[in-house]
Design an enzyme around this catalytic site. Structure first.
Site, PDB file in Angstrom:
ATOM      1  N   ASP A  89       0.834  -1.194   0.000  1.00 16.59           N
ATOM      2  CA  ASP A  89       0.000   0.000   0.000  1.00 16.59           C
ATOM      3  C   ASP A  89       0.877   1.256   0.000  1.00 16.59           C
ATOM      4  O   ASP A  89       1.880   1.316   0.716  1.00 16.59           O
ATOM      5  CB  ASP A  89      -0.879  -0.025   1.247  1.00 16.59           C
ATOM      6  CG  ASP A  89      -2.043   0.906   1.089  1.00 16.59           C
ATOM      7  OD1 ASP A  89      -3.152   0.401   0.908  1.00 16.59           O
ATOM      8  OD2 ASP A  89      -1.812   2.145   1.100  1.00 16.59           O
ATOM      9  N   LYS A 144       0.938  13.960 -17.481  1.00 14.41           N
ATOM     10  CA  LYS A 144      -0.077  14.995 -17.628  1.00 14.41           C
ATOM     11  C   LYS A 144      -1.458  14.430 -17.307  1.00 14.41           C
ATOM     12  O   LYS A 144      -1.595  13.206 -17.364  1.00 14.41           O
ATOM     13  CB  LYS A 144      -0.068  15.578 -19.049  1.00 14.41           C
ATOM     14  CG  LYS A 144      -0.389  14.519 -20.126  1.00 14.41           C
ATOM     15  CD  LYS A 144      -0.891  15.101 -21.379  1.00 14.41           C
ATOM     16  CE  LYS A 144      -2.369  15.039 -21.511  1.00 14.41           C
ATOM     17  NZ  LYS A 144      -2.977  13.756 -21.826  1.00 14.41           N
ATOM     18  N   HIS A 174       3.644  13.621 -24.205  1.00 14.82           N
ATOM     19  CA  HIS A 174       4.238  12.720 -25.204  1.00 14.82           C
ATOM     20  C   HIS A 174       4.307  13.344 -26.600  1.00 14.82           C
ATOM     21  O   HIS A 174       5.071  12.890 -27.447  1.00 14.82           O
ATOM     22  CB  HIS A 174       3.557  11.336 -25.199  1.00 14.82           C
ATOM     23  CG  HIS A 174       2.276  11.265 -25.964  1.00 14.82           C
ATOM     24  ND1 HIS A 174       1.078  11.669 -25.451  1.00 14.82           N
ATOM     25  CD2 HIS A 174       2.007  10.808 -27.213  1.00 14.82           C
ATOM     26  CE1 HIS A 174       0.127  11.471 -26.342  1.00 14.82           C
ATOM     27  NE2 HIS A 174       0.657  10.951 -27.428  1.00 14.82           N
ATOM     28  N   LYS A 178       7.332  13.220 -30.130  1.00 14.59           N
ATOM     29  CA  LYS A 178       7.066  12.781 -31.510  1.00 14.59           C
ATOM     30  C   LYS A 178       8.062  13.446 -32.451  1.00 14.59           C
ATOM     31  O   LYS A 178       8.231  14.669 -32.404  1.00 14.59           O
ATOM     32  CB  LYS A 178       5.638  13.175 -31.932  1.00 14.59           C
ATOM     33  CG  LYS A 178       4.556  12.376 -31.226  1.00 14.59           C
ATOM     34  CD  LYS A 178       3.184  12.800 -31.747  1.00 14.59           C
ATOM     35  CE  LYS A 178       2.095  12.115 -30.953  1.00 14.59           C
ATOM     36  NZ  LYS A 178       1.340  11.109 -31.686  1.00 14.59           N
ATOM     37  N   GLU A 212      -9.667  12.628 -33.357  1.00 15.22           N
ATOM     38  CA  GLU A 212      -9.565  11.185 -33.142  1.00 15.22           C
ATOM     39  C   GLU A 212     -10.915  10.545 -33.444  1.00 15.22           C
ATOM     40  O   GLU A 212     -11.960  11.120 -33.114  1.00 15.22           O
ATOM     41  CB  GLU A 212      -9.191  10.888 -31.687  1.00 15.22           C
ATOM     42  CG  GLU A 212      -7.856  11.462 -31.276  1.00 15.22           C
ATOM     43  CD  GLU A 212      -7.573  11.191 -29.803  1.00 15.22           C
ATOM     44  OE1 GLU A 212      -6.923  10.186 -29.503  1.00 15.22           O
ATOM     45  OE2 GLU A 212      -8.016  11.988 -28.959  1.00 15.22           O
ATOM     46  N   ASP A 231      -7.365  17.561 -21.209  1.00 11.37           N
ATOM     47  CA  ASP A 231      -6.708  16.345 -21.711  1.00 11.37           C
ATOM     48  C   ASP A 231      -5.695  16.669 -22.805  1.00 11.37           C
ATOM     49  O   ASP A 231      -4.587  16.134 -22.801  1.00 11.37           O
ATOM     50  CB  ASP A 231      -7.779  15.375 -22.240  1.00 11.37           C
ATOM     51  CG  ASP A 231      -7.203  14.018 -22.616  1.00 11.37           C
ATOM     52  OD1 ASP A 231      -6.318  13.524 -21.887  1.00 11.37           O
ATOM     53  OD2 ASP A 231      -7.635  13.443 -23.643  1.00 11.37           O
ATOM     54  N   HIS A 236      -0.934  19.218 -25.371  1.00 16.78           N
ATOM     55  CA  HIS A 236      -0.463  18.874 -26.719  1.00 16.78           C
ATOM     56  C   HIS A 236      -0.645  20.037 -27.705  1.00 16.78           C
ATOM     57  O   HIS A 236       0.268  20.400 -28.439  1.00 16.78           O
ATOM     58  CB  HIS A 236      -1.219  17.669 -27.274  1.00 16.78           C
ATOM     59  CG  HIS A 236      -1.124  16.426 -26.434  1.00 16.78           C
ATOM     60  ND1 HIS A 236      -0.069  16.157 -25.607  1.00 16.78           N
ATOM     61  CD2 HIS A 236      -1.956  15.364 -26.312  1.00 16.78           C
ATOM     62  CE1 HIS A 236      -0.250  14.988 -25.006  1.00 16.78           C
ATOM     63  NE2 HIS A 236      -1.393  14.491 -25.423  1.00 16.78           N
ATOM     64  N   LYS A 322     -12.878  13.915 -29.750  1.00 16.68           N
ATOM     65  CA  LYS A 322     -13.028  12.458 -29.839  1.00 16.68           C
ATOM     66  C   LYS A 322     -14.231  12.147 -30.731  1.00 16.68           C
ATOM     67  O   LYS A 322     -15.139  12.983 -30.873  1.00 16.68           O
ATOM     68  CB  LYS A 322     -13.317  11.876 -28.447  1.00 16.68           C
ATOM     69  CG  LYS A 322     -12.257  12.160 -27.400  1.00 16.68           C
ATOM     70  CD  LYS A 322     -11.206  11.086 -27.418  1.00 16.68           C
ATOM     71  CE  LYS A 322     -10.229  11.235 -26.281  1.00 16.68           C
ATOM     72  NZ  LYS A 322      -8.984  10.492 -26.530  1.00 16.68           N
TER      73      LYS A 322
HETATM   74  C1  BG6 Z   1      -3.319  11.503 -24.712  1.00 17.35           C
HETATM   75  C2  BG6 Z   1      -4.753  11.777 -24.347  1.00 17.35           C
HETATM   76  O1  BG6 Z   1      -2.468  12.409 -24.065  1.00 17.35           O
HETATM   77  O2  BG6 Z   1      -3.157  11.620 -26.119  1.00 17.35           O
HETATM   78  C3  BG6 Z   1      -5.670  10.845 -25.075  1.00 17.35           C
HETATM   79  O3  BG6 Z   1      -4.915  11.613 -22.940  1.00 17.35           O
HETATM   80  C4  BG6 Z   1      -5.415  10.883 -26.561  1.00 17.35           C
HETATM   81  O4  BG6 Z   1      -7.039  11.172 -24.816  1.00 17.35           O
HETATM   82  C5  BG6 Z   1      -3.920  10.683 -26.847  1.00 17.35           C
HETATM   83  O5  BG6 Z   1      -6.155   9.839 -27.173  1.00 17.35           O
HETATM   84  C6  BG6 Z   1      -3.625  10.865 -28.322  1.00 17.35           C
HETATM   85  O6  BG6 Z   1      -2.273  10.601 -28.567  1.00 17.35           O
HETATM   86  P1  BG6 Z   1      -1.767  10.283 -30.046  1.00 17.35           P
HETATM   87  O7  BG6 Z   1      -0.300  10.118 -29.888  1.00 17.35           O
HETATM   88  O8  BG6 Z   1      -2.467   9.006 -30.442  1.00 17.35           O
HETATM   89  O9  BG6 Z   1      -2.161  11.430 -30.911  1.00 17.35           O
END
Ligand code: BG6
Length: 466
Positions: A89, A144, A174, A178, A212, A231, A236, A322
């Site tokens: 824990d 994040k 992330h 890229k 997406e 998000d 991003h 989305k």
């Molecule tokens: C993430 C989000 O940071 O990025 C997700 O939390 C999203 O909701 C994702 O789907 C998209 O990443 P990528 O690299 O597929 O564009």
């Protein structure tokens, strides 16, 4: 010269090792690092549930194979050998003692502590690391969203700074890992033909789209508490905007790059609620984990403005969502229209505006939409695309998480977000969080609510290339 790199890590500790991020991204990336000969340390998972070493390794094996079905069994076995599990824990001091003992057994002097856990657990885990002095010999990677708004991000920074100095806090986004996103910077500043035009005199608008086709895919309860603004817009999309807008860094060290980004965000006006449109796909409220009366946005569109010498007056349109019509992440830079050609006969078509389209998703590359003479007697022009596909031209590149984990292990902060930048981005988004306005329904498979046109000042959204 500023020197900012830190000593390489000799252990990787994964908090949330049995969670969704570890399964989808971290284990597959670690396997790839093993395959590339870049993983030379122990990986210690920490998990609360009732796991054993064996079940943990089996879980890691399944996660790798789900993402890399052709994984080499010898490399996979070698990777699994590196894994240890600390089970206990997070609130039990014995868990932290056991973690410290395990790192001692591995003679670790510098570990990376990767927080693949819900953000509300970051402060407790950072403090517990300090209780066994592990903060003195390592750095943390924080996922994040970093906070929920400006105030919580400032508070989180304060709490983490009590335990780790800023240079040992790696805030991950992330998108910064890229190749296609990093290319925005390189492409702009290594092609002389672009830079003289990259300003308000020649650029009419910039559009950034992240669409997406998937919905929330089993992340309903997380997403319902977060929404598209937190998000992806705050992180991003704004990071991408900064790379397109910034001045060239004056040196290769991380702080020079971060300084230039910080200037862009400092010059960016907080989003005006009148220039914001939120949407929610029909069916979102029926997703598991989502409140039946949720008004969380699964789509957002906004107009940004950057009051800098280079960009004053140029609208920056951003949208993300989305369950949209296509998967696309792209930046379109639209140039002013050319003057009417005096030598053309009256009544002919006006030449269209040039576009530079950066594709940042799986089909990454660049497309220039230019004008060329239409065959025939008239001196008319029409659109032609000059396109390059980076995978075909440059070969396959490494996955973002693989690159970022490699950076964290090496101690290179360049592709992570600095404290002031995270706070400045929240400052931009804050009015939108405070005055979100209504959420407009849209059907799956469309381009979002028709109201999104209201952000555009009479312009139109460009159809992303898919
Ligand atoms: C993430 C989000 O940071 O990025 C997700 O939390 C999203 O909701 C994702 O789907 C998209 O990443 P990528 O690299 O597929 O564009």
């Amino acid at each position: 010269m500023r020197s900012e790199n830190q000593p390489p890590a000799d252990a990787l500790v994964l908090f949330g090792a049995t969670g969704d991020l570890a399964k989808r991204k971290l284990f597959p990336s670690l396997y790839s690092m093993e395959a590339h000969g870049q993983l030379k340390l122990h990986v210690v998972g920490v998990a609360r549930s009732d796991w054993t070493d064996d079940s943990f390794r089996e879980h890691a094996r399944a996660s790798v194979l789900a993402a890399r079905p052709n994984a080499d069994p010898v490399i996979l076995a070698r990777f699994l050998e590196r894994l240890d599990l600390i089970q206990g824990d997070y609130s039990d001091p014995a868990t932290w003692k056991s973690l410290a003992d395990t790192l001692d057994e591995h003679h670790s002097q510098c570990a990376v502590f990767y927080m693949a856990i819900p953000p509300d657990m970051f402060p407790a885990v950072a403090t517990a690391l300090a209780s066994v002095h592990l903060n003195e010999r390592g750095r943390i990677v924080v996922e994040k969203p970093f906070g929920r708004d400006l105030q919580s991000a400032v508070e989180l920074n304060e709490i983490l700074h009590q335990v780790f100095p800023e240079e040992r806090i790696f805030r991950i986004d992330h998108y910064l890992g890229k190749e296609s996103v990093e290319d925005l910077l390189v492409f702009r500043f290594s092609n002389t033909l672009l830079e003289p035009l990259w300003n308000r005199s020649y650029v009419r608008s910039v559009q950034i789209t992240m669409s997406e086709t998937i919905g929330v895919e089993g992340r309903g309860s997380f997403y319902d508490g977060v929404g598209a603004m937190r998000d992806v817009l705050q992180n991003h999309l704004l990071q991408v905007a900064a790379l397109v807008a910034m001045e060239p860094p004056v040196g290769p060290e991380s702080s020079y790059l971060q300084d230039e980004k910080a200037k862009v965000f400092a010059a960016m006006r907080p989003i005006e609620p009148a220039c914001l449109v939120r949407g929610q796909y029909v069916g979102f409220r029926d997703e598991p984990g989502v409140r039946p009366d949720s008004d969380t946005e699964t789509y957002v569109a906004a107009r940004l403005q950057i009051d800098s010498w280079r960009w004053a007056g140029v609208p920056w349109y951003v949208r993300c969502g989305k369950a949209l019509a296509a998967n696309a992440s792209e930046v379109v830079v639209e140039f002013h229209e050319p003057p009417r050609m005096l030598f053309d006969e009256a009544g002919g078509p006006t030449p269209e505006r040039n576009l530079v389209r950066f594709r940042l998703g799986n089909n990454d590359g660049v497309t220039f939409t230019l004008q060329a003479k239409t065959p025939g007697e008239a001196l008319d022009s029409q659109n032609v695309d000059v396109a390059v596909d980076f995978a075909a031209a440059l070969g396959e590149r490494r996955d973002a998480y693989e690159r970022l984990i490699g950076d964290a292990l090496q101690g290179s902060p360049r592709r992570f977000a600095r404290e002031d930048i995270v706070e400045l981005t929240w400052r931009v988004v804050q009015p939108a969080l405070d005055h979100p306005g209504p959420v407009h329904p849209y059907f799956r498979g469309t381009w979002g609510p028709s109201e999104s046109i209201h952000c555009l000042d009479g312009d139109e959204w460009f159809l992303p290339s898919t």
